[in-house]
Motif scaffolding. Structure first.
Motif, short mmCIF file in Angstrom:
data_model
loop_
_atom_site.label_atom_id
_atom_site.label_comp_id
_atom_site.label_asym_id
_atom_site.label_seq_id
_atom_site.Cartn_x
_atom_site.Cartn_y
_atom_site.Cartn_z
N SER A 124 55.02 40.71 41.29
CA SER A 124 54.91 41.92 42.07
C SER A 124 53.51 42.61 42.06
O SER A 124 53.15 43.36 42.91
N LEU A 125 53.02 42.88 40.66
CA LEU A 125 51.82 43.28 40.54
C LEU A 125 50.90 42.75 41.34
O LEU A 125 50.09 43.54 41.98
N PHE A 126 50.81 41.44 41.52
CA PHE A 126 49.39 40.73 42.44
C PHE A 126 49.91 40.98 43.58
O PHE A 126 49.13 41.13 44.46
N GLN A 127 51.30 40.74 44.08
CA GLN A 127 51.54 40.98 45.61
C GLN A 127 51.17 42.37 45.90
O GLN A 127 50.47 42.57 47.03
N ILE A 151 47.23 42.78 46.07
CA ILE A 151 46.50 41.88 47.01
C ILE A 151 46.77 42.50 48.52
O ILE A 151 46.03 42.53 49.36
N CYS A 152 48.00 42.90 48.73
CA CYS A 152 48.56 43.49 49.96
C CYS A 152 47.68 44.75 50.26
O CYS A 152 47.06 45.01 51.45
N SER A 153 47.57 45.66 49.26
CA SER A 153 46.76 46.90 49.45
C SER A 153 45.57 46.77 49.58
O SER A 153 44.82 47.58 50.58
N LEU A 154 44.70 45.80 49.24
CA LEU A 154 43.45 45.53 49.23
C LEU A 154 43.42 44.81 50.91
O LEU A 154 42.21 45.41 51.05
N MET A 155 44.15 43.92 51.15
CA MET A 155 44.08 43.36 52.47
C MET A 155 44.01 44.67 53.41
O MET A 155 43.46 44.29 54.54
N VAL A 185 34.16 46.44 51.97
CA VAL A 185 34.94 47.82 52.09
C VAL A 185 34.87 48.47 50.54
O VAL A 185 34.95 47.69 49.69
N VAL A 186 34.60 49.76 50.50
CA VAL A 186 34.53 50.30 49.21
C VAL A 186 35.93 50.45 48.83
O VAL A 186 36.64 50.92 49.59
N VAL A 187 36.35 50.10 47.57
CA VAL A 187 37.51 50.19 46.95
C VAL A 187 37.62 51.58 46.33
O VAL A 187 36.99 51.90 45.31
N THR A 188 38.71 52.29 46.78
CA THR A 188 38.71 53.61 46.43
C THR A 188 39.97 54.09 45.41
O THR A 188 39.93 55.03 44.68
N GLU A 189 40.76 53.15 45.51
CA GLU A 189 42.07 53.41 44.73
C GLU A 189 41.62 53.00 43.30
O GLU A 189 41.36 51.69 43.08
N ARG A 190 42.01 53.73 42.42
CA ARG A 190 41.81 53.45 41.01
C ARG A 190 42.57 52.37 40.41
O ARG A 190 42.12 51.26 39.83
N ASP A 191 43.84 52.30 40.99
CA ASP A 191 44.78 51.11 40.55
C ASP A 191 44.05 49.61 41.06
O ASP A 191 44.30 48.76 40.21
N ASP A 192 43.58 49.75 42.19
CA ASP A 192 43.08 48.56 42.77
C ASP A 192 41.95 48.08 42.14
O ASP A 192 41.53 46.99 41.66
N LYS A 197 43.73 35.83 45.49
CA LYS A 197 45.07 35.05 45.76
C LYS A 197 45.09 33.56 45.58
O LYS A 197 46.01 33.23 45.05
N GLU A 198 44.19 33.14 45.89
CA GLU A 198 43.86 31.59 45.72
C GLU A 198 44.07 31.52 43.99
O GLU A 198 44.81 30.48 43.54
N TRP A 199 43.55 31.90 43.46
CA TRP A 199 43.55 31.87 42.03
C TRP A 199 44.75 31.94 41.23
O TRP A 199 45.41 31.44 40.58
N TYR A 200 45.28 33.12 41.71
CA TYR A 200 46.88 33.62 41.34
C TYR A 200 47.73 32.40 41.72
O TYR A 200 48.71 31.90 40.95
N CYS A 201 47.68 31.80 42.83
CA CYS A 201 48.58 30.90 43.23
C CYS A 201 48.40 29.58 42.36
O CYS A 201 49.50 29.06 41.89
N GLU A 202 47.19 29.21 42.10
CA GLU A 202 46.66 28.25 41.29
C GLU A 202 47.37 28.37 39.95
O GLU A 202 47.70 27.38 39.18
N LYS A 203 47.30 29.59 39.37
CA LYS A 203 47.48 29.71 37.88
C LYS A 203 48.67 30.54 37.63
O LYS A 203 48.87 30.90 36.49
N LYS A 204 49.35 30.66 38.70
CA LYS A 204 50.80 31.73 38.61
C LYS A 204 51.42 31.13 37.30
O LYS A 204 51.86 32.19 36.49
#
Length: 132
Positions: free
Chosen positions: A27-30, A33-37, A47-54, A86-93
């Motif tokens: 859930s954390l990764f999804q 990743i969804c928020s960043l997309m 794009v400048v990432v402004t959300e601290r959590d992201d 996302k690719e790294w996460y899927c490979e190393k999940k």
């Protein structure tokens, strides 16, 4: 016989470690990743990432993977880097444990080291959480 006992012990430790965790890694990764997309419109532009959590999530993903998904001084990312996370996460999940994720979050902000031994200890901990 000793090898079997060691393997069983490691398995039991892994079971207790996974049950003791209150973090859903998938859930954390999804979520992030969804928020960043959603925040990055064009594949070629950053794009400048402004959300601290992201921002913290990207740093954690970088610590775990040993890859720099974003320049921390600029806080910019594009869809190519998000896809790389996302690719790294899927490979190393299967290797990304709750413990390692929580440990990475705790190491995002380095403690003030009193001496070189403490700094070495911190750097060793960073190396230990990498999932290659």
């Amino acid at each position: 016989m000793k090898k079997i006992i060691i393997l069983i012990s490691i398995s039991i430790i892994g079971i207790f470690e996974s049950r003791a965790c209150d973090l859903n890694v998938d859930s954390l990764f999804q979520k992030h990743i969804c928020s960043l997309m959603q925040n990055s419109n064009d594949t070629s532009s950053f794009v400048v990432v402004t959300e601290r959590d992201d921002l913290i999530f990207i740093t954690v993903a970088s610590l775990l993977s040993g890859k720099d998904f974003m320049n921390p001084h600029e806080s910019k990312i594009n869809k190519k880097e998000i896809a790389a996370i996302k690719e790294w996460y899927c490979e190393k999940k299967e290797y990304i444990t709750c413990y390692k994720v929580k440990r990475a979050y705790s190491l995002v902000i380095p403690p003030l080291a009193k001496d070189l031994d403490e700094l070495d200890k911190y750097l060793k901990e960073l190396d230990e959480i990498k999932i290659e």
